[in-house]
Design an enzyme around this catalytic site. Sequence first.
Site, mmCIF file in Angstrom:
data_model
loop_
_atom_site.group_PDB
_atom_site.id
_atom_site.type_symbol
_atom_site.label_atom_id
_atom_site.label_comp_id
_atom_site.label_asym_id
_atom_site.label_seq_id
_atom_site.Cartn_x
_atom_site.Cartn_y
_atom_site.Cartn_z
ATOM 1 N N THR A 100 0.861 -1.187 0.000
ATOM 2 C CA THR A 100 0.000 0.000 0.000
ATOM 3 C C THR A 100 0.896 1.235 0.000
ATOM 4 O O THR A 100 1.596 1.493 0.980
ATOM 5 C CB THR A 100 -0.901 -0.022 1.244
ATOM 6 O OG1 THR A 100 -1.707 -1.197 1.169
ATOM 7 C CG2 THR A 100 -1.798 1.204 1.314
ATOM 8 N N GLU A 133 -3.790 -4.655 -2.810
ATOM 9 C CA GLU A 133 -4.352 -5.892 -2.251
ATOM 10 C C GLU A 133 -5.513 -5.535 -1.326
ATOM 11 O O GLU A 133 -5.395 -4.634 -0.513
ATOM 12 C CB GLU A 133 -3.250 -6.619 -1.478
ATOM 13 C CG GLU A 133 -3.682 -7.937 -0.894
ATOM 14 C CD GLU A 133 -4.319 -8.826 -1.933
ATOM 15 O OE1 GLU A 133 -3.642 -9.226 -2.880
ATOM 16 O OE2 GLU A 133 -5.528 -9.119 -1.801
ATOM 17 N N LYS A 136 -8.461 -9.555 3.593
ATOM 18 C CA LYS A 136 -8.541 -9.309 5.037
ATOM 19 C C LYS A 136 -7.746 -10.399 5.751
ATOM 20 O O LYS A 136 -7.799 -11.555 5.337
ATOM 21 C CB LYS A 136 -9.994 -9.385 5.534
ATOM 22 C CG LYS A 136 -10.925 -8.387 4.908
ATOM 23 C CD LYS A 136 -12.327 -8.496 5.493
ATOM 24 C CE LYS A 136 -13.085 -9.745 5.052
ATOM 25 N NZ LYS A 136 -13.316 -9.922 3.625
ATOM 26 N N ALA A 237 -20.437 -1.734 15.563
ATOM 27 C CA ALA A 237 -19.787 -0.919 16.601
ATOM 28 C C ALA A 237 -18.933 -1.849 17.456
ATOM 29 O O ALA A 237 -19.197 -3.044 17.558
ATOM 30 C CB ALA A 237 -20.853 -0.244 17.451
ATOM 31 N N GLY A 242 -8.458 -1.913 14.746
ATOM 32 C CA GLY A 242 -7.004 -2.014 14.911
ATOM 33 C C GLY A 242 -6.405 -2.633 13.665
ATOM 34 O O GLY A 242 -6.975 -2.526 12.579
ATOM 35 N N CYS A 245 -3.627 -2.065 8.969
ATOM 36 C CA CYS A 245 -4.043 -1.370 7.741
ATOM 37 C C CYS A 245 -4.847 -0.101 7.992
ATOM 38 O O CYS A 245 -4.428 0.992 7.598
ATOM 39 C CB CYS A 245 -4.833 -2.324 6.875
ATOM 40 S SG CYS A 245 -3.890 -3.824 6.561
ATOM 41 N N LYS A 248 -2.995 2.793 9.902
ATOM 42 C CA LYS A 248 -1.860 3.290 9.114
ATOM 43 C C LYS A 248 -2.340 4.014 7.846
ATOM 44 O O LYS A 248 -1.845 5.093 7.511
ATOM 45 C CB LYS A 248 -0.988 2.085 8.743
ATOM 46 C CG LYS A 248 0.080 2.325 7.711
ATOM 47 C CD LYS A 248 0.973 1.103 7.557
ATOM 48 C CE LYS A 248 0.379 -0.015 6.729
ATOM 49 N NZ LYS A 248 0.196 0.233 5.312
HETATM 50 C C1 UGA Z 1 -8.507 -4.423 6.052
HETATM 51 C C2 UGA Z 1 -9.491 -4.391 4.870
HETATM 52 O O1 UGA Z 1 -10.759 -4.921 5.283
HETATM 53 C C3 UGA Z 1 -8.957 -5.197 3.678
HETATM 54 O O2 UGA Z 1 -9.843 -5.077 2.575
HETATM 55 C C4 UGA Z 1 -7.573 -4.652 3.314
HETATM 56 O O3 UGA Z 1 -6.993 -5.400 2.249
HETATM 57 C C5 UGA Z 1 -6.661 -4.731 4.521
HETATM 58 O O4 UGA Z 1 -7.220 -3.963 5.595
HETATM 59 C C6 UGA Z 1 -5.305 -4.185 4.115
HETATM 60 O O5 UGA Z 1 -5.208 -2.984 3.817
HETATM 61 O O6 UGA Z 1 -4.351 -4.951 4.011
HETATM 62 P P1 UGA Z 1 -7.899 -6.198 7.987
HETATM 63 O O7 UGA Z 1 -7.162 -5.055 8.616
HETATM 64 O O8 UGA Z 1 -7.219 -7.508 7.828
HETATM 65 O O9 UGA Z 1 -8.404 -5.776 6.506
HETATM 66 O O10 UGA Z 1 -9.190 -6.485 8.863
HETATM 67 P P2 UGA Z 1 -10.735 -6.041 8.871
HETATM 68 O O11 UGA Z 1 -11.570 -7.263 8.842
HETATM 69 O O12 UGA Z 1 -11.013 -5.012 7.852
HETATM 70 O O13 UGA Z 1 -10.864 -5.409 10.330
HETATM 71 C C7 UGA Z 1 -10.161 -4.227 10.695
HETATM 72 C C8 UGA Z 1 -10.609 -3.749 12.058
HETATM 73 O O14 UGA Z 1 -11.929 -3.199 11.992
HETATM 74 C C9 UGA Z 1 -10.674 -4.848 13.138
HETATM 75 O O15 UGA Z 1 -10.144 -4.337 14.345
HETATM 76 C C10 UGA Z 1 -12.160 -5.132 13.278
HETATM 77 O O16 UGA Z 1 -12.505 -5.593 14.558
HETATM 78 C C11 UGA Z 1 -12.740 -3.753 13.015
HETATM 79 N N1 UGA Z 1 -14.141 -3.781 12.531
HETATM 80 C C12 UGA Z 1 -14.446 -4.349 11.336
HETATM 81 C C13 UGA Z 1 -15.139 -3.212 13.314
HETATM 82 O O17 UGA Z 1 -14.875 -2.663 14.417
HETATM 83 N N2 UGA Z 1 -16.419 -3.211 12.843
HETATM 84 C C14 UGA Z 1 -16.754 -3.758 11.642
HETATM 85 O O18 UGA Z 1 -17.956 -3.714 11.283
HETATM 86 C C15 UGA Z 1 -15.750 -4.351 10.884
#
Ligand code: UGA
Length: 415
Positions: A100, A133, A136, A237, A242, A245, A248
């Site tokens: 990224t 990319e 998740k 919620a 965290g 990704c 940052k």
């Molecule tokens: C995120 C993106 O979803 C991916 O599409 C992207 O490729 C990736 O970053 C990246 O840039 O590499 P990721 O960080 O692995 O993926 O995880 P997520 O499932 O998106 O969750 C991120 C955070 O948001 C977690 O702490 C999760 O608990 C929180 N979250 C997610 C919520 O608090 N509420 C939600 O409804 C969804």
Amino acid sequence: MGISVTCVDVDERKIENLKNGIIPIYEPGLEEMVHKNVKAGRLKFSTNLAEVLDDVEVVFSAVGTPPDEDGSADLKYVLAVAKNIGENIKKYTVVVTKSTVPVGTAKKVKATIQAELDKRGEQVEFDVASNPEFLKEGAAIKDFMSPDRVVVGVESDKARRRMARLYKPFMLVNDRLIFTDIPSAEMIKYAANSMLATRISFMNDIANLCELVGADVNMVRKGIGTDTRIGKKFLYAGCGYGGSCFPKDVKALIKTAQKVGYEMEVLQAVESVNEKQKSVLFNKLMNRFNGDIKGKTVAMWGLAFKPETDDMREAPALVLINKIIRAGGFVRVYDPIAMPECQRRIGDKVTYCKDMYETAIDAEALLLVTEWKEFRMPSYPVLAKAMVNKVIIDGRNIYDAKEVAENGFEYYKIG
Ligand code: UGA
């Protein structure tokens, strides 16, 4: 035959381990997939990029872009790889940035490669491309194998044809492959993550307001998510987002804008709401105990920033642990996968327990931080027997308030 891939890293130990089938991270299904492809002869590992370059048509650069002091993405690894490629390519190659990176990076990659070719006094044709990319953590293989879309930024037809051929096996539906110019591809990645982070911070803000006016954020989520223009996903919620990704990338996009004299006001709010939200469980705990948790033991379920990963980068659990300890409390933790990672980060500041119920021994409150499946249906009688106070503070809204209350527990949730 498929596509042959050689993974290159400068870390010799990591490569040696991979050659021996040892995977450095936890990701469901990854180990089996690596072993299968190594066995089939399609997947190799090396520390020597120069040698590998002789045999390949496309190079993906997927090195880290950690935030530097001011929150901008640090490009030193990306440009080091570009330099190495420039020093060693001998035939037409498409150099794809997977990391990224801020808009304009492909230009720098191109210039770095060209500068090395000039130094060598050689003319070798190459193209740069940007292929962000979107997978998740915890669902990486599924997301990669059947993507919603693949975005590729290119500047020549030759590179476009090569990338289309490479992605053909993953494109059951052809219009999922989206070609753009390079700056747009670079921006799409940041815009997508920032939009998702915005939805989460927005819902956390709504949740906090719900508490003050007597509404229930779960009902609100269902009520708004069924509008197809809004959609159901990423409206949960919680105790803050965290991972490596969202935090940052939101910071980096704010910085990119500042550098060109523009202020991303929405994203600044997204970030500050998230910082605040990481303290929400601690504040609930303090409220429950009238501002004093000195000498009290707290049970904590989940450490990773989300389920199905051992990743604790920017994990709300870390903020919470530090705050509880600073307030004089003791923390007993359990996470199915992330305990070694937690120990590596914070050592023995907390008590590591062998299972979820052991955390409850003498605890005055139970904090649910990461919504692992095994935490979803706890045995309330076992908990009740172990705990001093029957208090559950749910940071991910996974429990049914009625059921918890019927089991004699006080229940606090988000929103
Ligand atoms: C995120 C993106 O979803 C991916 O599409 C992207 O490729 C990736 O970053 C990246 O840039 O590499 P990721 O960080 O692995 O993926 O995880 P997520 O499932 O998106 O969750 C991120 C955070 O948001 C977690 O702490 C999760 O608990 C929180 N979250 C997610 C919520 O608090 N509420 C939600 O409804 C969804």
